[in-house]
Enzyme design. Structure first.
Site, PDB file in Angstrom:
ATOM      1  N   ARG A  43      -2.140  -2.797 -18.271  1.00 35.94           N
ATOM      2  CA  ARG A  43      -3.404  -2.059 -18.179  1.00 35.94           C
ATOM      3  C   ARG A  43      -3.245  -0.977 -17.128  1.00 35.94           C
ATOM      4  O   ARG A  43      -3.007  -1.270 -15.953  1.00 35.94           O
ATOM      5  CB  ARG A  43      -4.554  -2.978 -17.772  1.00 35.94           C
ATOM      6  CG  ARG A  43      -4.676  -4.241 -18.580  1.00 35.94           C
ATOM      7  CD  ARG A  43      -6.052  -4.844 -18.447  1.00 35.94           C
ATOM      8  NE  ARG A  43      -6.974  -4.053 -19.210  1.00 35.94           N
ATOM      9  CZ  ARG A  43      -7.103  -4.117 -20.536  1.00 35.94           C
ATOM     10  NH1 ARG A  43      -6.379  -4.954 -21.235  1.00 35.94           N
ATOM     11  NH2 ARG A  43      -7.961  -3.354 -21.166  1.00 35.94           N
ATOM     12  N   THR A  76      -4.255   5.836 -21.813  1.00 37.66           N
ATOM     13  CA  THR A  76      -4.064   4.514 -21.238  1.00 37.66           C
ATOM     14  C   THR A  76      -2.633   4.113 -21.544  1.00 37.66           C
ATOM     15  O   THR A  76      -1.964   4.727 -22.379  1.00 37.66           O
ATOM     16  CB  THR A  76      -5.013   3.476 -21.864  1.00 37.66           C
ATOM     17  OG1 THR A  76      -4.781   3.452 -23.274  1.00 37.66           O
ATOM     18  CG2 THR A  76      -6.476   3.805 -21.583  1.00 37.66           C
ATOM     19  N   TYR A 127       0.852  -1.203   0.000  1.00 38.69           N
ATOM     20  CA  TYR A 127       0.000   0.000   0.000  1.00 38.69           C
ATOM     21  C   TYR A 127       0.878   1.239   0.000  1.00 38.69           C
ATOM     22  O   TYR A 127       1.830   1.336   0.764  1.00 38.69           O
ATOM     23  CB  TYR A 127      -0.900   0.014   1.239  1.00 38.69           C
ATOM     24  CG  TYR A 127      -2.361  -0.083   0.844  1.00 38.69           C
ATOM     25  CD1 TYR A 127      -2.977   0.974   0.176  1.00 38.69           C
ATOM     26  CD2 TYR A 127      -3.094  -1.229   1.078  1.00 38.69           C
ATOM     27  CE1 TYR A 127      -4.295   0.878  -0.236  1.00 38.69           C
ATOM     28  CE2 TYR A 127      -4.416  -1.327   0.676  1.00 38.69           C
ATOM     29  CZ  TYR A 127      -5.006  -0.265   0.024  1.00 38.69           C
ATOM     30  OH  TYR A 127      -6.304  -0.368  -0.391  1.00 38.69           O
ATOM     31  N   ASP A 176      -7.040  13.181 -25.379  1.00 34.24           N
ATOM     32  CA  ASP A 176      -7.096  11.799 -24.902  1.00 34.24           C
ATOM     33  C   ASP A 176      -6.438  10.937 -25.967  1.00 34.24           C
ATOM     34  O   ASP A 176      -7.051  10.600 -26.982  1.00 34.24           O
ATOM     35  CB  ASP A 176      -8.547  11.387 -24.662  1.00 34.24           C
ATOM     36  CG  ASP A 176      -8.658   9.979 -24.087  1.00 34.24           C
ATOM     37  OD1 ASP A 176      -7.646   9.240 -24.129  1.00 34.24           O
ATOM     38  OD2 ASP A 176      -9.748   9.623 -23.603  1.00 34.24           O
ATOM     39  N   GLU A 188      -0.572   4.859  -0.509  1.00 33.07           N
ATOM     40  CA  GLU A 188      -1.393   6.055  -0.762  1.00 33.07           C
ATOM     41  C   GLU A 188      -0.537   7.311  -0.650  1.00 33.07           C
ATOM     42  O   GLU A 188       0.257   7.440   0.271  1.00 33.07           O
ATOM     43  CB  GLU A 188      -2.539   6.119   0.245  1.00 33.07           C
ATOM     44  CG  GLU A 188      -3.637   5.122  -0.073  1.00 33.07           C
ATOM     45  CD  GLU A 188      -4.812   5.213   0.896  1.00 33.07           C
ATOM     46  OE1 GLU A 188      -4.646   5.822   1.963  1.00 33.07           O
ATOM     47  OE2 GLU A 188      -5.875   4.670   0.566  1.00 33.07           O
ATOM     48  N   LYS A 207      -2.525   0.244 -24.832  1.00 36.51           N
ATOM     49  CA  LYS A 207      -2.925   0.115 -26.237  1.00 36.51           C
ATOM     50  C   LYS A 207      -1.669   0.179 -27.115  1.00 36.51           C
ATOM     51  O   LYS A 207      -0.809  -0.668 -26.949  1.00 36.51           O
ATOM     52  CB  LYS A 207      -3.990   1.165 -26.549  1.00 36.51           C
ATOM     53  CG  LYS A 207      -5.247   0.932 -25.662  1.00 36.51           C
ATOM     54  CD  LYS A 207      -6.376   1.914 -25.867  1.00 36.51           C
ATOM     55  CE  LYS A 207      -7.499   1.634 -24.877  1.00 36.51           C
ATOM     56  NZ  LYS A 207      -8.583   2.619 -24.953  1.00 36.51           N
TER      57      LYS A 207
END
Ligand SMILES: *Cc1c(COP(=O)(O)O)cnc(C)c1O
Length: 417
Positions: free
Chosen positions: A237, A228, A56, A202, A58, A231
């Site tokens: 991902r 992203t 973790y 985008d 954050e 692609k």
């Protein structure tokens, strides 16, 4: 077999292991033409499968809410620095879980519910998150949408300007999911300036082409760039938000704590690896080959009487209107899948059919280019597509699938041996 091997998974859970092996084989045996997909390298694959998933963290490097960040901080810093270098931006945030949450963070950073935003309509090639009605972005904001011209299949910037002047959006999105042509970033920037809007590029689909110099860069034109990483960029991902220094703080705050909790550190490591690959000279060749393949495939399809939206392509993507072939997109996509050719059914601009049963199919060359297919293979691919769609019986479809498997057997796939 899947590479790297999955012996522990096979021993612990044969059911899941068998499905993973099945998917790996499927990816090996099919011509993968889904325009948003790719094959990541073995190095990227390994990075995603590491103990970094246990941690973790954050917050951001140097400002975390949990201890033990001695290795996570440098991993994230590496990813950020590489993104800045590859794209030539002042600021990068590599934490968005995927493209859709990345875009939502932009809204959170810059507009209030009810504000006017503008994007390309989904049926014209835009993305859900650019204000389409079923998306939160269409429900919570007053979204106005531009399309493409019926005669050219391309965006008409005069129409975009007219709409922007009439509606005065605070945000303008350019880019999309089914745009076969070069995006005119300077043209959009001029309109955004004129109406006092923030321009968001985008580049989810074309990030790899931008990184590899095969599509103009939005840097210097769009204040915010969303992408992203999975692609054409050929990473895991995930997603990134990039901007000039002015929007850095607002975007970071919107991603965390505005929208997300802990970042997916295994993904961050894999993004760093993918960006390391994208910085190499070979990646420029890869990007050029993607476009060369798409143009060669488009030419071969046109020669066989296929009707391409906008008549061809400038990038990795081809949109076919199958109306003239007397078949709808969905049955065509299904028979092609059985023939070993994987793509998706897709609406075409001004489609008279429903989105779940549209007139077209969309395909792209990023995955097959990674696989090693080149322009000389494209006429054969067009012939298979034509033959499978016209096939009268299962035997013909199976014959195409066998030919596909035979060709692909000669092209190694990262993730399979
Ligand atoms: C793929 C895509 C997205 C969304 O990405 P997900 O990771 O599927 O959420 C956003 N915008 C564009 C233009 C895309 O092509």
């Amino acid at each position: 077999m899947h590479q790297p091997g999955i012996p522990h998974l096979a021993a612990a859970d044969a059911e899941v292991a068998a499905l993973v092996e099945g998917e790996a084989r499927r990816q090996f045996e099919k011509v993968r033409l889904i325009a948003s997909e790719n094959y990541v390298s073995a190095a990227v694959l390994e990075a995603t499968g590491t103990v970094l998933t246990n941690k973790y963290s954050e917050g951001y490097a140097g400002k975390r809410y949990y201890e033990g960040q001695q290795f996570i901080d440098p991993v994230e810093t590496l990813a950020v620095d590489r993104a800045k270098a590859v794209f030539g931006v002042d600021h990068a945030n590599v934490q968005p879980y995927s493209g859709s949450p990345a875009n939502l963070a932009i809204y959170l950073a810059l507009v209030e519910p009810g504000d006017t935003v503008m994007g390309m309509a989904l049926p014209a090639g835009g993305h859900l998150t650019h204000g389409w009605g079923v998306s939160a972005t269409g429900k919570w904001f007053r979204a106005v949408q531009y399309g493409v011209r019926k005669d050219t299949g391309r965006v008409d910037l005069d129409e975009v300007r007219e709409l922007a002047l009439a509606e005065r959006p605070k945000l303008i999105f350019c880019g999309g999911t089914a745009i076969p042509r070069t995006i005119d970033f300077p043209g959009f920037a001029e309109i955004a300036r004129e109406v006092g809007a923030v321009l968001v590029a985008d580049i989810a689909h074309i990030a790899g082409l931008v990184a590899g110099g095969a599509h103009p860069s939005p840097v210097g034109h769009a204040e915010i760039i969303s992408t992203t990483t999975h692609k054409t960029l050929r990473g895991p991902r995930g997603a990134m938000l990039m901007s000039d220094a002015k929007h850095a703080k607002a975007l970071d705050k919107a991603v965390f704590p505005g929208l997300q909790g802990g970042p997916h550190n295994h993904t961050t490591a894999a993004i760093a690896v993918a960006l390391g690959e994208a910085a190499k000279p070979e990646f420029r060749t890869y990007a050029a080959d993607i476009v060369a393949n798409a143009k060669a495939l488009a030419d071969a399809l046109v020669e066989r009487g296929f009707d391409l939206v906008s008549g061809g392509t400038d990038n990795h993507l081809i949109l076919i209107d199958l109306t003239g072939k007397g078949v709808a997109g969905k049955p065509a996509a299904k028979v092609l899948d059985r023939a070993g050719i994987e793509l998706n059914y897709n609406s075409v601009p001004f489609d008279t059919r429903k989105p779940f049963d549209p007139s077209g199919v969309r395909l792209g060359t990023s995955a097959i280019t990674t696989r090693g297919l080149r322009v000389e293979h494209m006429p054969q691919l067009a012939e298979w597509i034509d033959r499978a769609i016209a096939a009268g019986d299962d035997a013909e479809v199976a014959a195409v699938a066998a030919e596909v498997r035979e060709l692909l057997a000669g092209f190694p796939m990262p993730g399979w041996s």
